[in-house]
Design a protein around this motif. Structure first.
Motif: not given
Lengths: 283, 259, 334
Positions: B103-104, B182, B189, B192-193, B196, B209, B230, B233-234, B237-238, B241
């Motif tokens: 997907s990215l 999920l 991510l 953020a990518g 970034f 990002g 970071g 984000i972690l 996202s965690l 999840n």
């Protein structure tokens, strides 16, 4: 016909699964000699649990008993290492449905041989020869070819004979047969049971048949235990089944269809709460 | 943790200790201290305040993507699953084509084509996030399609739209919600990518990002520039999840593993 | 069987065609004027028009697509504006670096993920299961580019355990002739063990981090496959035979999920490419991801679309591969 030296003695065995309020098996007591003992009950009566409890294969379940003695081994106190030398060598168990109880991606012969190689140091060729001889003993024709088949390539009846071969190959003292024929076609049931019965008699092996089928037990066992809700309600010789006194046993017998019997609707079990009440430890 | 995120985003101006855009070059690259809990960046902006405001951007992205992706995936999946035949074949082919990219990478391509900006990043993510949802909705629909109560509804003369909407969609909801939850972790991510790589939110927006990307230049001497965004984000996202994982265990432990 | 193969082949062709349509459409919607990108801002009108026609932009859309299709079938993907070389040449040059990284990463990720998944399944609902769940979800939740930086900060800058950016130390660049493009193999062939060591030191950190991030998915699937198998009767049979629980788990239950795991690992390998794009930027890894992103930023659409196409083709290839392996390894599908 009870043998003078029992192979297995069980006194007041109880099993409770985690998270369950009622024990699956309550205060069960029996002995097995060099004979054929049947345990009969409906599904959910705890009869399958008994076999697995004897082999100590119930992880997480709480198992208590006053006595669980197999020949010279105290099964309650035995370490896992000791159990490994009992399982498959001295006590084995025939499971219900070969469709599920054989590893689908291994050749059936290799599975039989594995049972032998786990307990006896021998070469691959020796194990293969032993296995093929055993497959022939359970009346598999062309055993050499069948050895290399996968479980999905053999019929149910043949699969169960492979299972029997696997479980008798090490010459155990006690074989537990957990519903050995209920997954099979009616036509091959008798055949498979006769093979098992002959081998067990020849070798003088103790046999514990767990079944819901009264007729099967009547024909292939010496003694019968009737279980209901985790307890034994009655114990009698197989030939005396018709003279059973407990109302539950009588109800079970009445609910059997018979060829040439009356065409009245079959009797339906009239359950009584009293059967379920704890019968307490038996002396 | 997620509730905290929403609260932080809602009350960002109150929680932030400084103006996230206020530059103070005399105070640039300051270590974390009493005045600036997470330190300051290369332009002397307070990192904590920027993170707090960045939560708004993150939430916006998640929210927009989800409200676009959920209905589209649900629609495509249920229609394909319910009607079957050629419609199913075509829709699933299209889905497969989208699924045959990570997907990215696909989002990257879309953003590259549309031009880098926060809005385009959201569009790109949404465009690439619906196929798994559609797949799932179709699989669910197929299990219900032949159920007796659907047949009953059909016999009563209900139109297929009505059946899909009233009988099938509600049945798909639980597993779909798990998947969406999920999915949000992945969306964060991906966003953020993109940020970034400089393809998402543009400076001076405090997108996490992008903050890491600018902090990268000062990384060796000023570790706090990249560390805190970071971690933010972690955590988020965690959080998603864990939430999704928990929901899955609660609702159905097995079927969600199949896509 | 033949029918199935035929059906699959058409499926693949249709997917490939869809892929091409998709890249074509994405290429068309971009707001950057491709002619301007080539001729520059203040080229005279005639030059602009000539290039416009050269690119075929005056024809109808479907004709343009057919032209695009023709070029692709001839493996002509155009020229990269940035490097001035055919895009395909560029990609051939950068791809080995990425494959080396991704392969190393998947080995790490698969070993870690499978070990964790099996452990978690065997200890279901006990503490190892919970710990593994958190550890693997962490890997799944970390932005990989950030993990890369933190990894560089700790293991390179602070501890000095691993090499920093790039595929090897500056000192060694150009010392080994490029035979395969895979640095580890090339240096081994050349017998340059110092280069080999340097390459390994540079590879280990990005590969581990990538592997860790992909381990989450592999762990989860391994765990659920294992739980499925551990509930099967044949597992009881194995225990009844007197096998220890370790033998039962690996020889019987695990043997039964190997085929499924191949599929999962193949899929995970595909998504590693995604992580590679980001981590290559952080580690200045001269690979596919860096090539893609640097072209993205300057709007070199020929290069970008070809990259996307290559990724798509790799993905489809992996899917076919895992399908084939499935057929080969599972006796029931033979």
């Amino acid at each position: 016909m009870t043998s003078t030296s029992p192979i297995l003695q069980v006194e007041n065995l109880s099993v409770r699964y985690p998270g369950s309020a009622v024990p699956a098996v309550r205060n069960l007591s029996f002995t097995v000699g060099r004979e054929r003992l049947g345990i009969v009950g409906e599904s959910g009566s705890g009869k399958s649990t008994v076999g697995r409890a004897i082999l100590r294969l119930l992880h997480g379940a709480a198992l208590t008993a006053d006595r669980l003695q197999f020949e010279d081994v105290d099964l309650l106190a035995a370490t896992e290492r000791q159990m490994l030398s009992v399982r498959g060598r001295r006590i084995t168990m025939i499971l219900q449905d070969p469709k599920f109880s054989l590893n689908p991606i291994q050749r059936v012969g290799a599975q039989v041989a594995e049972a032998f190689r786990t307990h006896f140091a021998c070469s691959k060729a020796e194990a293969r020869a032993k296995s093929i001889a055993m497959l022939e003993a359970v009346q598999i024709r062309d055993a050499d070819r069948v050895y290399d088949l996968y479980p999905h390539e053999v019929s149910g009846g043949m699969g169960q004979r492979v299972m029997i071969a696997m479980m008798l190959l090490t010459n155990p003292d006690l074989v537990i047969a957990d519903e050995p024929t209920s997954a099979l076609d009616v036509t091959v049931r008798l055949n498979v049971l006769t093979i098992l019965d002959d081998l067990v008699r020849d070798k003088g092996i103790g046999l514990l048949i767990i079944s819901h089928d009264l007729n099967l037990v009547r024909n292939f066992c010496d003694r019968v235990l009737i279980m209901y809700a985790g307890q034994v309600v009655e114990e009698l010789a197989a030939r005396d089944l018709d003279r059973a006194t407990h109302p539950y046993t009588r109800g079970l017998i009445a609910a059997q269809p018979r060829i040439g019997g009356s065409r009245q609707p079959l009797a339906v079990l009239d359950r009584q709460d009293a059967w379920e009440t704890d019968r307490g430890a038996q002396p | 943790m997620l509730a905290a995120l929403i609260v932080i985003a809602a009350f960002a101006p109150l929680i932030a200790t400084h103006d996230p855009y206020l530059q103070n070059l005399g105070d640039a690259l300051a270590r974390p201290s009493g005045a600036h809990v997470f330190g300051t960046d290369e332009l002397g902006r307070d990192i904590f305040s920027r993170l707090v405001h960045g939560a708004r951007i993150t939430l916006t992205i998640i929210f927009l993507v989800t409200i676009v992706v959920g209905p589209i995936g649900l629609f495509v999946g249920t229609v394909a699953g319910y009607h079957g035949g050629w419609l199913d074949t075509i829709l699933m082919r299209v889905t497969d084509i989208f699924l045959s990219f990570p997907s990215l990478i696909l989002s990257l391509a879309f953003v590259a084509a549309l031009g880098p900006s926060l809005n385009n990043a959201i569009i790109a993510i949404a465009l690439t996030a619906w196929p798994p949802i559609a797949r799932l909705a179709r699989a669910e629909t197929l299990t219900f399609r032949s159920a007796d109560y659907i047949a009953a509804a059909r016999l009563q003369g209900a139109s297929s739209w009505r059946i899909i909407w009233r009988s099938i969609v509600p049945m798909c909801m639980p597993s779909l919600l798990i998947r969406l939850t999920l999915n949000m972790a992945t969306v964060i991510l991906t966003a953020a990518g993109l940020g970034f790589l400089g393809l998402g939110a543009q400076p001076p927006l405090p997108e996490w990002g992008a903050m890491i990307a600018t902090g990268r230049r000062y990384m060796i001497d000023s570790w706090w520039l990249v560390t805190f965004p970071g971690l933010a984000i972690l955590c988020v996202s965690l959080g998603f999840n864990l939430l999704g994982d928990g929901l899955r265990d609660a609702l159905d432990p097995k079927q969600m593993n199949k896509r | 069987m033949r029918r199935a193969v035929f059906g699959q082949a058409t499926g693949i062709i249709v997917t490939l065609l869809g892929l091409l349509i998709l890249t074509f459409v994405i290429g068309r919607i971009m707001p950057v004027d491709p002619v301007r990108a080539i001729v520059g801002e203040d080229a005279p009108r005639e030059v602009y028009d000539r290039v416009f026609r050269q690119l075929g932009l005056d024809r109808p859309v479907w004709e343009q697509f057919l032209l695009y299709l023709r070029d692709v079938l001839r493996f002509d993907f155009g020229t990269s504006i940035r490097t001035g070389q055919p895009v395909l040449e560029d990609i051939k040059r950068v791809l080995p670096a990425t494959i080396e990284l991704a392969t190393f990463a998947i080995i790490i990720g698969a070993s870690l993920g499978i070990a964790m998944g099996v452990t978690a399944a065997v200890n279901k609902d006990r503490w190892p299961d919970h710990v593994i769940r958190i550890v693997s979800l962490m890997g799944h939740s970390m932005p990989i580019f950030w993990t890369g930086m933190i990894g560089l900060l700790i293991f390179y800058a602070a501890l000095g355990w691993v090499g920093g950016s790039g595929r090897m130390s500056q000192f060694y660049i150009g010392m080994v002739p490029e035979t395969t493009g895979f640095l580890l193999i090339d240096s081994a062939i050349a017998g340059e063990w110092d280069v080999f060591k340097s390459a390994l030191r540079h590879l280990i950190l990005p590969a581990s981090l990538l592997g860790y991030s992909s381990a989450a998915y592999i762990t989860r699937m391994t765990r659920s496959f294992m739980l499925d198998q551990l509930g099967q009767e044949y597992v009881t049979t194995a225990r009844v035979k007197g096998l220890s629980s370790r033998q039962t788990v690996w020889r019987h239950a695990f043997a039964n999920i190997r085929v499924q795991l191949v599929t999962i690992v193949a899929l995970a390998y595909g998504s590693l490419l995604e992580g590679a794009v980001l981590i290559e930027t952080v580690f200045a890894w001269p690979g596919f991801g860096q090539y893609l992103t640097s072209n993205l930023l300057i709007g070199d659409m020929n290069a970008v679309m070809t990259c996307v196409l290559v990724v798509g083709v790799i993905f489809i290839g992996l899917n076919i591969l895992s399908d084939l392996l499935y057929r080969v390894f599972d006796p029931r599908t033979r």
